[in-house]
Write a protein that holds these residues in place. Structure first.
Motif, mmCIF file in Angstrom:
data_model
loop_
_atom_site.group_PDB
_atom_site.id
_atom_site.type_symbol
_atom_site.label_atom_id
_atom_site.label_comp_id
_atom_site.label_asym_id
_atom_site.label_seq_id
_atom_site.Cartn_x
_atom_site.Cartn_y
_atom_site.Cartn_z
ATOM 1 N N SER A 22 53.802 52.650 31.367
ATOM 2 C CA SER A 22 53.741 54.118 31.284
ATOM 3 C C SER A 22 53.877 54.724 32.676
ATOM 4 C CB SER A 22 52.429 54.581 30.641
ATOM 5 O OG SER A 22 51.320 54.276 31.467
ATOM 6 N N VAL A 23 54.389 55.964 32.699
ATOM 7 C CA VAL A 23 54.484 56.759 33.923
ATOM 8 C C VAL A 23 53.908 58.128 33.593
ATOM 9 C CG1 VAL A 23 55.987 57.762 35.674
ATOM 10 C CG2 VAL A 23 56.579 55.555 34.647
ATOM 11 N N THR A 24 52.869 58.526 34.312
ATOM 12 C CA THR A 24 52.228 59.821 34.082
ATOM 13 C C THR A 24 52.248 60.624 35.378
ATOM 14 O OG1 THR A 24 50.744 58.787 32.473
ATOM 15 C CG2 THR A 24 50.169 60.989 33.255
ATOM 16 N N ILE A 25 52.831 61.818 35.324
ATOM 17 C CA ILE A 25 52.916 62.683 36.499
ATOM 18 C C ILE A 25 52.195 63.983 36.192
ATOM 19 C CG2 ILE A 25 54.458 63.937 38.052
ATOM 20 C CD1 ILE A 25 56.563 61.807 37.548
ATOM 21 N N GLU A 26 51.156 64.259 36.965
ATOM 22 C CA GLU A 26 50.340 65.463 36.755
ATOM 23 C C GLU A 26 49.870 65.556 35.304
ATOM 24 O OE1 GLU A 26 49.597 66.578 39.450
ATOM 25 O OE2 GLU A 26 51.235 67.149 40.756
ATOM 26 N N GLY A 27 49.525 64.409 34.718
ATOM 27 C CA GLY A 27 49.019 64.373 33.351
ATOM 28 C C GLY A 27 50.092 64.363 32.279
ATOM 29 N N GLU A 28 51.361 64.457 32.654
ATOM 30 C CA GLU A 28 52.461 64.491 31.689
ATOM 31 C C GLU A 28 53.166 63.139 31.630
ATOM 32 O OE1 GLU A 28 56.783 66.739 30.994
ATOM 33 O OE2 GLU A 28 55.377 67.488 32.513
ATOM 34 N N GLU A 29 53.335 62.622 30.431
ATOM 35 C CA GLU A 29 54.007 61.334 30.249
ATOM 36 C C GLU A 29 55.508 61.469 30.519
ATOM 37 O OE1 GLU A 29 52.998 58.256 29.379
ATOM 38 O OE2 GLU A 29 50.863 58.670 29.179
ATOM 39 N N LYS A 30 56.041 60.500 31.249
ATOM 40 C CA LYS A 30 57.471 60.438 31.518
ATOM 41 C C LYS A 30 58.046 59.160 30.894
ATOM 42 C CE LYS A 30 57.619 64.161 34.094
ATOM 43 N NZ LYS A 30 58.382 65.364 33.688
ATOM 44 N N ASP B 35 64.136 60.348 37.252
ATOM 45 C CA ASP B 35 64.617 61.573 36.633
ATOM 46 C C ASP B 35 66.138 61.522 36.637
ATOM 47 O OD1 ASP B 35 65.211 64.074 35.728
ATOM 48 O OD2 ASP B 35 64.282 65.159 37.391
ATOM 49 N N LYS B 36 66.705 61.049 35.564
ATOM 50 C CA LYS B 36 68.150 60.782 35.536
ATOM 51 C C LYS B 36 68.993 62.047 35.600
ATOM 52 C CE LYS B 36 68.016 56.215 33.478
ATOM 53 N NZ LYS B 36 68.471 55.311 32.393
ATOM 54 N N GLN C 52 68.776 64.159 37.831
ATOM 55 C CA GLN C 52 69.085 64.362 39.252
ATOM 56 C C GLN C 52 70.316 63.592 39.695
ATOM 57 O OE1 GLN C 52 66.642 67.294 40.193
ATOM 58 N NE2 GLN C 52 67.813 66.273 41.780
ATOM 59 N N TRP C 53 70.697 62.563 38.968
ATOM 60 C CA TRP C 53 71.877 61.788 39.382
ATOM 61 C C TRP C 53 73.130 62.638 39.356
ATOM 62 C CZ3 TRP C 53 69.563 58.478 41.847
ATOM 63 C CH2 TRP C 53 68.675 57.529 41.356
ATOM 64 N N GLY C 54 73.141 63.683 38.553
ATOM 65 C CA GLY C 54 74.308 64.558 38.484
ATOM 66 C C GLY C 54 74.256 65.717 39.457
ATOM 67 N N LYS C 55 73.227 65.752 40.312
ATOM 68 C CA LYS C 55 73.080 66.841 41.273
ATOM 69 C C LYS C 55 73.261 66.335 42.692
ATOM 70 C CE LYS C 55 69.848 69.212 38.175
ATOM 71 N NZ LYS C 55 68.492 69.790 38.021
ATOM 72 N N ARG C 56 73.304 67.283 43.648
ATOM 73 C CA ARG C 56 73.499 66.898 45.046
ATOM 74 C C ARG C 56 72.302 66.095 45.561
ATOM 75 N NH1 ARG C 56 76.296 68.811 49.398
ATOM 76 N NH2 ARG C 56 78.003 68.816 47.925
ATOM 77 N N ASP C 57 71.092 66.547 45.289
ATOM 78 C CA ASP C 57 69.898 65.875 45.801
ATOM 79 C C ASP C 57 69.519 64.710 44.893
ATOM 80 O OD1 ASP C 57 67.686 65.173 47.214
ATOM 81 O OD2 ASP C 57 66.467 66.889 46.613
ATOM 82 N N LYS C 58 70.312 63.661 44.939
ATOM 83 C CA LYS C 58 70.105 62.519 44.057
ATOM 84 C C LYS C 58 68.825 61.758 44.391
ATOM 85 C CE LYS C 58 75.107 61.864 43.529
ATOM 86 N NZ LYS C 58 75.217 62.481 42.206
ATOM 87 N N TYR C 59 68.400 61.788 45.641
ATOM 88 C CA TYR C 59 67.197 61.052 46.025
ATOM 89 C C TYR C 59 65.973 61.570 45.265
ATOM 90 C CZ TYR C 59 63.813 58.544 48.895
ATOM 91 O OH TYR C 59 62.805 57.715 49.311
ATOM 92 N N ALA C 60 66.012 62.818 44.822
ATOM 93 C CA ALA C 60 64.887 63.399 44.085
ATOM 94 C C ALA C 60 64.699 62.761 42.717
ATOM 95 C CB ALA C 60 65.082 64.910 43.934
ATOM 96 N N ALA C 61 65.612 61.893 42.301
ATOM 97 C CA ALA C 61 65.446 61.187 41.025
ATOM 98 C C ALA C 61 64.301 60.181 41.097
ATOM 99 C CB ALA C 61 66.740 60.471 40.645
ATOM 100 N N PHE C 62 64.040 59.611 42.279
ATOM 101 C CA PHE C 62 62.967 58.636 42.420
ATOM 102 C C PHE C 62 61.618 59.286 42.124
ATOM 103 C CE2 PHE C 62 66.271 56.790 45.176
ATOM 104 C CZ PHE C 62 66.295 55.480 44.678
ATOM 105 N N LEU C 63 60.911 58.766 41.129
ATOM 106 C CA LEU C 63 59.579 59.263 40.742
ATOM 107 C C LEU C 63 59.578 60.762 40.436
ATOM 108 C CD1 LEU C 63 57.078 57.385 43.098
ATOM 109 C CD2 LEU C 63 58.019 56.667 40.903
ATOM 110 N N TYR C 64 60.743 61.303 40.069
ATOM 111 C CA TYR C 64 60.858 62.716 39.719
ATOM 112 C C TYR C 64 60.534 63.628 40.905
ATOM 113 C CZ TYR C 64 61.063 61.020 34.907
ATOM 114 O OH TYR C 64 61.435 60.359 33.749
ATOM 115 N N GLY C 65 60.712 63.141 42.122
ATOM 116 C CA GLY C 65 60.440 63.942 43.304
ATOM 117 C C GLY C 65 59.009 63.781 43.764
#
Length: 392
Positions: free
Chosen positions: A274-282, A287-288, A290-303
Motif C-alpha cells: 500500500s501507498v498512503t499520502i496524507e491519509g489518501e490511498e494511492k 503518479d503516471k 506526470q509522465w505526460g507533462k514537462r515536470d516528469k520528476y514529480a511522478a516519483f511518490l506523487y511529488g
C-alpha cells in the motif's frame, strides 16, 4: 510619408510594436508554461492602495513579461543568438561538457547552514533512537571533469565536513555520500564512456538538479550497508524497470538552451502492499499522469507531501511478528530513492518538512523507528527554512 521613408527602421519598429500589441490583446492568457515549467503571472487586480504603493505597477510588468505574445519563440531566439555569440551560460546555468548543465554556486547561505545544523542538534539532543544524517553533493562537485573551465563554485565537500563535525549525538551516524556517488559515476562510464546514452547510465541528470534513479540506488546501497544490511541487487529489479524519455529538467527551464538533449528517466514499478499520502490511498508508487507533462520528476511518490507511508512485503530482512520501520526526512532528492528501501524495511515513512501537517514529536510518539534517515542535497540544506520544524 516621404519623410517616414527616410527612416525605414523606425517604421518597421513602430509596425512591430503595433502588430504585437494587437496580437497581445487577442491571444488567450496562459496559466502555465510547459517550456519554463512554471506558472505565469496573471493580470493583477487593480486597487488604489496597490497603485500608490507601486505594487500594482510591478505586478503588471511581470504580467506583461510573462504573457507577451510568442514568448516561447522569443526565448528560443535569444538562446540561439547567445549560442552563436559563444555565450556558455544563461540565468545562472552554465553549459558543461557532454551536454551537461551546472548551476553557478559561488556562495552559499552560511547563516542558513549554521541555523539548520543547530536545529538538528536540538532534535538529536531530545531523541534517543538511531539517526543517520546524509548530505548529497550536487552534480558539479562530483562531475568535475564535465564542468567548464572558469566555473569556480564553492567546495561542497569542505562545507559538508564542517557540518558533520558540528553535529553531536550518541546514536548519530554521519553518512559520507561522496564515495558512493563517485562510484556511481565510475560504474556508469564502464557501460558508456560518456556516462550517458540510449543504453547507458548516469549518476546525475544533464538538464536537472536531481540525481538519477541510478545515482539514487548507489546512495541507497551506501545507506543500508551502514545499517549492517545488504541492498537488493539492481539486476534483480530489471523486470520492473521502465523508462520515460523526453525529460527536460529544472536547469533547462532556467537556461532554455535550444540545443539541449533531453534526459531519460528510469524508474522501477516495484510491487508494494500500500501507498498512503496524507491519509489518501494511492494505487502505486508513481503518479503516471506526470509522465505526460514537462515536470516528469514529480511522478516519483506523487511529488513532495507531508507524510507518505509505504507498506511492503518485499523486505529481505522481515522477521515473523515484527515490523521494521524507517523514517526518511527529506527533500525531493529522496523521491526516487525511497522505493529501494522497501527491500530492507516492512514500512517506509517519508516526511517532507515543507508540508508536514503535524509536529514531528507527534509522529514520533505514534511509531517506533529502527532508524531515522535525514537526507538533503547540499544546496537545499543550505537554503531550506523548514528544517526548524524537526525540533518540535
Amino acid at each position: 510619408m516621404k519623410k517616414l521613408v527616410k527612416y525605414p527602421l523606425l517604421v518597421l519598429f513602430a509596425a512591430f510594436l503595433i502588430v504585437c500589441s494587437i496580437a497581445d490583446m487577442l491571444i488567450s492568457r496562459r496559466e502555465f508554461s510547459e517550456m519554463e515549467n512554471r506558472y505565469l503571472a496573471q493580470r493583477p487586480k487593480f486597487t488604489v492602495k496597490s497603485l500608490v504603493s507601486n505594487q500594482y505597477t510591478l505586478d503588471y510588468e511581470k504580467y506583461i513579461n510573462d504573457q507577451f505574445v510568442g514568448r516561447d519563440h522569443w526565448i528560443t531566439l535569444k538562446s540561439v543568438s547567445e549560442s552563436v555569440l559563444g555565450k556558455i551560460e544563461n540565468n545562472g546555468i552554465v553549459y558543461g561538457k557532454e551536454h551537461h548543465m551546472f548551476e553557478k554556486y559561488r556562495t552559499t547561505d552560511e547563516r542558513g547552514i549554521k541555523a539548520n545544523t543547530g536545529y538538528l542538534n536540538e532534535f538529536l539532543s531530545g531523541y534517543e533512537g538511531n539517526v543517520t544524517f546524509a548530505l548529497i553533493p550536487n552534480s558539479y562537485q562530483v562531475l568535475k571533469d564535465l564542468v567548464p573551465r572558469g566555473l569556480v563554485n564553492i567546495d561542497q565537500q569542505s562545507y559538508i565536513n564542517q557540518i558533520y563535525s558540528r553535529l553531536e549525538g550518541e546514536n548519530l551516524t554521519k553518512l559520507d555520500m561522496f564515495p558512493a556517488m563517485e562510484q556511481a559515476v565510475a560504474d556508469a562510464k564502464k557501460d558508456n564512456p560518456s556516462g550517458f546514452g540510449e543504453n547507458g547510465q548516469q549518476a546525475y541528470y544533464r538538464t536537472d538538479h536531481h540525481w538519477t534513479t541510478y545515482g539514487a540506488y548507489y546512495g541507497y546501497a551506501n545507506y543500508v550497508r551502514s545499517l549492517g544490511m545488504e541492498p537488493i541487487e539492481l539486476d534483480l529489479l530489471q523486470g520492473y524497470k521502465r523508462q520515460q524519455e523526453g525529460f527536460y529538467g529544472s536547469y533547462y527551464s532556467k537556461a532554455k538552451l535550444f540545443s539541449t538533449l533531453p534526459d531519460t528517466i528510469d524508474y522501477y514499478e516495484i510491487p508494494v502492499e500500500s501507498v498512503t499520502i496524507e491519509g489518501e490511498e494511492k494505487p502505486e508508487l508513481y503518479d503516471k499522469e506526470q509522465w505526460g507533462k514537462r515536470d516528469k520528476y514529480a511522478a516519483f511518490l506523487y511529488g513532495n507531501h507531508g507524510v507518505t507511508v509505504i507498506k511492503t512485503k518485499n523486505n529481505q530482512y522481515s522477521q515473523p511478528g515484527e515490523v521494521s520501520r524507517v523514517l526518511v526526512v527529506k527533500d525531493s532528492y529522496a523521491n526516487c530513492f525511497v522505493p529501494f528501501l522497501t527491500y530492507n524495511f516492512d514500512e517506509v515513512f517519508v516526511v517532507d518538512l515543507r508540508s508536514l501537517p503535524m509536529k514531528m514529536s507527534e509522529l514520533l510518539g505514534q511509531y517506533e523507528f529502527d532508524d531515522i534517515l535525514i537526507m538533503y542535497n547540499f544546496m537545499n540544506y543550505a537554503s531550506d527554512t523548514n528544517i526548524a520544524k524537526i525540533k518540535y
